[in-house]
Scaffold this motif. Structure first.
Motif, PDB file in Angstrom:
ATOM      1  N   TYR A  61       2.967  -4.678  -6.582  1.00 23.90           N
ATOM      2  CA  TYR A  61       2.295  -5.091  -7.117  1.00 23.90           C
ATOM      3  C   TYR A  61      -0.011  -4.494  -6.328  1.00 23.90           C
ATOM      4  O   TYR A  61      -0.645  -4.284  -7.464  1.00 23.90           O
ATOM      5  CB  TYR A  61       2.312  -6.575  -7.374  1.00 23.90           C
ATOM      6  CG  TYR A  61       0.983  -7.360  -8.501  1.00 23.90           C
ATOM      7  CD1 TYR A  61       1.054  -6.828  -9.820  1.00 23.90           C
ATOM      8  CD2 TYR A  61      -0.189  -7.916  -8.286  1.00 23.90           C
ATOM      9  CE1 TYR A  61       0.481  -7.802 -10.636  1.00 23.90           C
ATOM     10  CE2 TYR A  61      -0.884  -8.293  -9.123  1.00 23.90           C
ATOM     11  CZ  TYR A  61      -0.503  -7.997  -9.967  1.00 23.90           C
ATOM     12  OH  TYR A  61      -2.191  -8.833 -11.416  1.00 23.90           O
ATOM     13  N   LEU A  62       0.410  -5.179  -5.257  1.00 24.19           N
ATOM     14  CA  LEU A  62      -1.209  -4.896  -4.541  1.00 24.19           C
ATOM     15  C   LEU A  62      -1.283  -3.098  -4.473  1.00 24.19           C
ATOM     16  O   LEU A  62      -2.366  -2.971  -5.090  1.00 24.19           O
ATOM     17  CB  LEU A  62      -1.164  -5.857  -2.904  1.00 24.19           C
ATOM     18  CG  LEU A  62      -0.899  -7.265  -2.660  1.00 24.19           C
ATOM     19  CD1 LEU A  62      -0.526  -7.143  -1.581  1.00 24.19           C
ATOM     20  CD2 LEU A  62      -2.458  -7.406  -3.378  1.00 24.19           C
TER      21      LEU A  62
ATOM     22  N   ARG B 135      -8.565  -3.011  -7.606  1.00 29.83           N
ATOM     23  CA  ARG B 135      -9.788  -4.595  -8.831  1.00 29.83           C
ATOM     24  C   ARG B 135      -9.700  -5.931  -7.225  1.00 29.83           C
ATOM     25  O   ARG B 135     -10.261  -6.354  -7.144  1.00 29.83           O
ATOM     26  CB  ARG B 135      -9.122  -4.369  -9.505  1.00 29.83           C
ATOM     27  CG  ARG B 135      -8.138  -4.771  -9.706  1.00 29.83           C
ATOM     28  CD  ARG B 135      -7.585  -5.408 -11.687  1.00 29.83           C
ATOM     29  NE  ARG B 135      -5.972  -5.742 -11.213  1.00 29.83           N
ATOM     30  CZ  ARG B 135      -6.104  -6.978 -11.898  1.00 29.83           C
ATOM     31  NH1 ARG B 135      -7.383  -7.622 -11.043  1.00 29.83           N
ATOM     32  NH2 ARG B 135      -4.572  -7.173 -11.639  1.00 29.83           N
ATOM     33  N   GLN B 136      -8.694  -5.461  -6.211  1.00 31.11           N
ATOM     34  CA  GLN B 136      -8.635  -5.867  -5.329  1.00 31.11           C
ATOM     35  C   GLN B 136      -8.150  -7.347  -5.846  1.00 31.11           C
ATOM     36  O   GLN B 136      -9.160  -8.476  -5.979  1.00 31.11           O
ATOM     37  CB  GLN B 136      -9.730  -6.728  -4.549  1.00 31.11           C
ATOM     38  CG  GLN B 136     -11.140  -5.104  -3.416  1.00 31.11           C
ATOM     39  CD  GLN B 136      -9.422  -5.023  -2.729  1.00 31.11           C
ATOM     40  OE1 GLN B 136      -9.674  -5.896  -1.527  1.00 31.11           O
ATOM     41  NE2 GLN B 136      -8.694  -4.374  -2.205  1.00 31.11           N
ATOM     42  N   PRO B 137      -6.939  -7.649  -5.921  1.00 26.37           N
ATOM     43  CA  PRO B 137      -6.100  -8.217  -6.701  1.00 26.37           C
ATOM     44  C   PRO B 137      -6.537 -10.226  -5.622  1.00 26.37           C
ATOM     45  O   PRO B 137      -6.334  -9.867  -4.557  1.00 26.37           O
ATOM     46  CB  PRO B 137      -5.216  -8.794  -7.679  1.00 26.37           C
ATOM     47  CG  PRO B 137      -4.714  -7.445  -6.561  1.00 26.37           C
ATOM     48  CD  PRO B 137      -5.873  -6.794  -6.357  1.00 26.37           C
ATOM     49  N   ALA B 138      -6.675 -11.457  -6.361  1.00 25.79           N
ATOM     50  CA  ALA B 138      -6.577 -12.121  -5.528  1.00 25.79           C
ATOM     51  C   ALA B 138      -5.338 -13.315  -4.906  1.00 25.79           C
ATOM     52  O   ALA B 138      -5.042 -12.269  -5.662  1.00 25.79           O
ATOM     53  CB  ALA B 138      -7.528 -13.751  -6.173  1.00 25.79           C
TER      54      ALA B 138
ATOM     55  N   LYS C 102      -3.205  -9.054   2.546  1.00 22.83           N
ATOM     56  CA  LYS C 102      -5.111  -8.461   2.132  1.00 22.83           C
ATOM     57  C   LYS C 102      -4.721  -7.206   3.714  1.00 22.83           C
ATOM     58  O   LYS C 102      -4.898  -5.878   3.161  1.00 22.83           O
ATOM     59  CB  LYS C 102      -6.230  -8.963   2.310  1.00 22.83           C
ATOM     60  CG  LYS C 102      -7.562  -8.363   2.152  1.00 22.83           C
ATOM     61  CD  LYS C 102      -8.895  -8.598   2.463  1.00 22.83           C
ATOM     62  CE  LYS C 102     -10.080  -7.594   1.907  1.00 22.83           C
ATOM     63  NZ  LYS C 102     -11.162  -8.568   1.272  1.00 22.83           N
ATOM     64  N   ARG C 103      -4.909  -7.643   4.452  1.00 24.21           N
ATOM     65  CA  ARG C 103      -5.117  -7.032   6.052  1.00 24.21           C
ATOM     66  C   ARG C 103      -3.569  -5.995   6.590  1.00 24.21           C
ATOM     67  O   ARG C 103      -3.855  -4.830   6.473  1.00 24.21           O
ATOM     68  CB  ARG C 103      -4.562  -7.810   7.562  1.00 24.21           C
ATOM     69  CG  ARG C 103      -4.888  -7.195   8.656  1.00 24.21           C
ATOM     70  CD  ARG C 103      -6.773  -6.273   8.864  1.00 24.21           C
ATOM     71  NE  ARG C 103      -5.981  -5.864  10.163  1.00 24.21           N
ATOM     72  CZ  ARG C 103      -6.817  -4.545  10.597  1.00 24.21           C
ATOM     73  NH1 ARG C 103      -7.151  -3.797   9.658  1.00 24.21           N
ATOM     74  NH2 ARG C 103      -6.995  -4.094  11.619  1.00 24.21           N
ATOM     75  N   PHE C 104      -2.399  -6.472   6.055  1.00 22.97           N
ATOM     76  CA  PHE C 104      -1.118  -5.314   5.906  1.00 22.97           C
ATOM     77  C   PHE C 104      -1.978  -3.813   5.045  1.00 22.97           C
ATOM     78  O   PHE C 104      -1.417  -2.958   5.262  1.00 22.97           O
ATOM     79  CB  PHE C 104      -0.156  -5.922   5.221  1.00 22.97           C
ATOM     80  CG  PHE C 104       0.564  -5.444   5.104  1.00 22.97           C
ATOM     81  CD1 PHE C 104       2.061  -5.600   5.936  1.00 22.97           C
ATOM     82  CD2 PHE C 104       1.328  -4.888   3.606  1.00 22.97           C
ATOM     83  CE1 PHE C 104       2.861  -4.424   5.927  1.00 22.97           C
ATOM     84  CE2 PHE C 104       2.532  -3.744   4.072  1.00 22.97           C
ATOM     85  CZ  PHE C 104       3.637  -4.164   4.814  1.00 22.97           C
ATOM     86  N   LEU C 105      -2.399  -4.510   3.690  1.00 23.01           N
ATOM     87  CA  LEU C 105      -2.619  -3.542   2.668  1.00 23.01           C
ATOM     88  C   LEU C 105      -4.070  -2.383   3.311  1.00 23.01           C
ATOM     89  O   LEU C 105      -3.774  -1.040   2.827  1.00 23.01           O
ATOM     90  CB  LEU C 105      -2.793  -3.651   1.290  1.00 23.01           C
ATOM     91  CG  LEU C 105      -2.941  -3.395  -0.122  1.00 23.01           C
ATOM     92  CD1 LEU C 105      -1.520  -2.738  -0.192  1.00 23.01           C
ATOM     93  CD2 LEU C 105      -3.773  -4.027  -1.271  1.00 23.01           C
ATOM     94  N   GLN C 106      -4.833  -3.048   3.629  1.00 20.10           N
ATOM     95  CA  GLN C 106      -5.816  -2.320   4.594  1.00 20.10           C
ATOM     96  C   GLN C 106      -5.162  -1.119   5.738  1.00 20.10           C
ATOM     97  O   GLN C 106      -5.621   0.065   5.664  1.00 20.10           O
ATOM     98  CB  GLN C 106      -6.501  -3.200   5.020  1.00 20.10           C
ATOM     99  CG  GLN C 106      -7.444  -3.492   4.443  1.00 20.10           C
ATOM    100  CD  GLN C 106      -8.206  -4.759   5.374  1.00 20.10           C
ATOM    101  OE1 GLN C 106      -8.321  -4.829   6.336  1.00 20.10           O
ATOM    102  NE2 GLN C 106      -9.183  -5.201   5.046  1.00 20.10           N
TER     103      GLN C 106
ATOM    104  N   GLY D 225       3.639  -0.742   7.512  1.00 19.78           N
ATOM    105  CA  GLY D 225       2.192  -1.194   7.938  1.00 19.78           C
ATOM    106  C   GLY D 225       2.905  -2.797   8.170  1.00 19.78           C
ATOM    107  O   GLY D 225       2.879  -3.029   9.388  1.00 19.78           O
ATOM    108  N   TRP D 226       5.079  -2.631   8.429  1.00 20.44           N
ATOM    109  CA  TRP D 226       4.934  -3.869   8.931  1.00 20.44           C
ATOM    110  C   TRP D 226       5.210  -3.356  10.357  1.00 20.44           C
ATOM    111  O   TRP D 226       4.480  -3.947  11.973  1.00 20.44           O
ATOM    112  CB  TRP D 226       6.231  -4.239   9.331  1.00 20.44           C
ATOM    113  CG  TRP D 226       7.540  -5.286   9.465  1.00 20.44           C
ATOM    114  CD1 TRP D 226       7.058  -6.819   8.960  1.00 20.44           C
ATOM    115  CD2 TRP D 226       8.939  -5.136  10.513  1.00 20.44           C
ATOM    116  NE1 TRP D 226       8.253  -7.014   9.643  1.00 20.44           N
ATOM    117  CE2 TRP D 226       8.721  -6.599  10.701  1.00 20.44           C
ATOM    118  CE3 TRP D 226       8.584  -4.211  11.273  1.00 20.44           C
ATOM    119  CZ2 TRP D 226       9.589  -6.848  11.870  1.00 20.44           C
ATOM    120  CZ3 TRP D 226       9.755  -4.260  12.219  1.00 20.44           C
ATOM    121  CH2 TRP D 226      10.129  -5.780  12.819  1.00 20.44           C
ATOM    122  N   GLU D 227       5.797  -2.068  10.948  1.00 22.18           N
ATOM    123  CA  GLU D 227       5.118  -1.808  12.444  1.00 22.18           C
ATOM    124  C   GLU D 227       4.664  -2.314  12.598  1.00 22.18           C
ATOM    125  O   GLU D 227       3.903  -1.861  14.201  1.00 22.18           O
ATOM    126  CB  GLU D 227       6.596  -0.567  12.446  1.00 22.18           C
ATOM    127  CG  GLU D 227       7.648  -0.131  12.007  1.00 22.18           C
ATOM    128  CD  GLU D 227       8.326   0.645  12.599  1.00 22.18           C
ATOM    129  OE1 GLU D 227       9.103   1.855  13.226  1.00 22.18           O
ATOM    130  OE2 GLU D 227       7.111   2.376  12.148  1.00 22.18           O
TER     131      GLU D 227
END
Length: 298
Positions: A34-35, A41-44, A72-76, A289-291
């Motif tokens: 979903y993210l 649009r950066q969903p809350a 949020k940091r993960f998605l970056q 992302g996890w690694e």
């Protein structure tokens, strides 16, 4: 000539796996999807939590416990610009290793890995005489199927979505088609813990792979990609002295039958796009992302 190799692979530290973590991962995978679909649009946090049917507080805590960082940091970590930076870092690491006379880190790699080729006759037998113990288990990235021989791990794959486990079992049986198969959840659970929740005293893992000489060279190159890093198909092609064989490289990467341990998920496109993955593109994003999050934490 086709060859089977036994590979010794180092292990790194991972969080322990519980049934609750597995349930949470299913929600986390939904959240990542979903993210990604709505990133511009950066969903809350509240919106994402609602989509996976948990409270914002529970979602934040659940995700942070799993990844070690915020959603949020993960998605970056998965943005194109960030991945391009990581590709450049990885390239510099390889160049530095070569300048130091390590030949693409091969000497460092040899400290952790040994290769043993079986005879051509053993390959011709197509797995005949090999006994494979298998089991289905939960991991930080969903349910998996693992196969073990007396010479090491010969199969590790993730189930996708609502996939029938019997389908994945047939895939393993097709790959090792003349072997004898026996379910042993107790034995295989011990290996799952060594892979995803090792201790300081955990022994190195041995892998048994079946493929052409070219495929094995590619899989060997994958083992040299550091945890938390990514590389390109072109870099892999260069490392096996076939700079123009990009299609063959992609095919070999996609043919890997030991997920996670042979990190085909760390190979992405040169434009920073993650690309497809045999066990779903969302799972590839989750693992990368996890690694990266774990590498930052270390």
């Amino acid at each position: 000539m086709n060859t089977i190799y036994s590979i010794r692979q180092p292990v790194t530290t991972f969080t322990s796996v519980t049934e609750e973590n597995q349930i949470n991962y299913q929600r986390i995978e939904q959240a990542i999807r979903y993210l990604e679909e709505n990133f511009q649009r950066q969903p809350a946090l509240e919106e994402v939590a609602e989509k996976i049917h948990v409270s914002p507080f529970h979602f934040q805590r659940m995700f942070t416990e799993w990844a070690g960082i915020s959603p949020k940091r993960f998605l970056q970590f998965l943005t194109i610009d960030f991945l391009k930076e990581k590709l450049q870092e990885s390239k510099n690491l390889v160049e530095a290793a070569e300048a130091a006379g390590l030949s693409s880190q091969s000497r460092v790699y040899d400290l952790f890995t040994t290769l043993e080729a079986v005879t051509p006759q053993e390959y011709k037998q197509r797995g005949s005489g090999i006994r494979i113990e298998y089991g289905f288990h939960e991991t930080p990235f969903g349910k998996c199927l693992i196969g073990i021989t007396e010479r090491g791990i010969c199969w590790l794959s993730f189930l996708t979505g609502e996939q029938d486990p019997r389908v994945e079992l047939e895939n393993m049986k097709h790959h090792w088609n003349n072997s004898v198969f026996h379910e042993d959840q107790f034995l295989t659970q011990a290996f799952i813990e060594k892979i995803f929740a090792p201790t300081a005293t955990s022994q190195k893992l041995h892998l048994l792979v079946k493929g052409t000489n070219f495929q094995v060279k590619v899989w060997e190159a994958l083992l040299r990609i550091p945890t938390g890093s990514v590389t390109t198909y072109q870099t892999i092609a260069n490392s096996v002295n076939n700079p123009k064989a990009l299609q063959a490289i992609g095919s070999a990467v996609g043919s890997n039958h030991i997920a996670y341990l042979i990190p085909c998920h760390r190979v992405i496109r040169k434009d920073g796009i993650l690309g497809e993955y045999r066990w779903s593109s969302v799972k590839k994003k989750s693992i990368i992302g996890w690694e990266m999050a774990k590498a930052v934490g270390e």
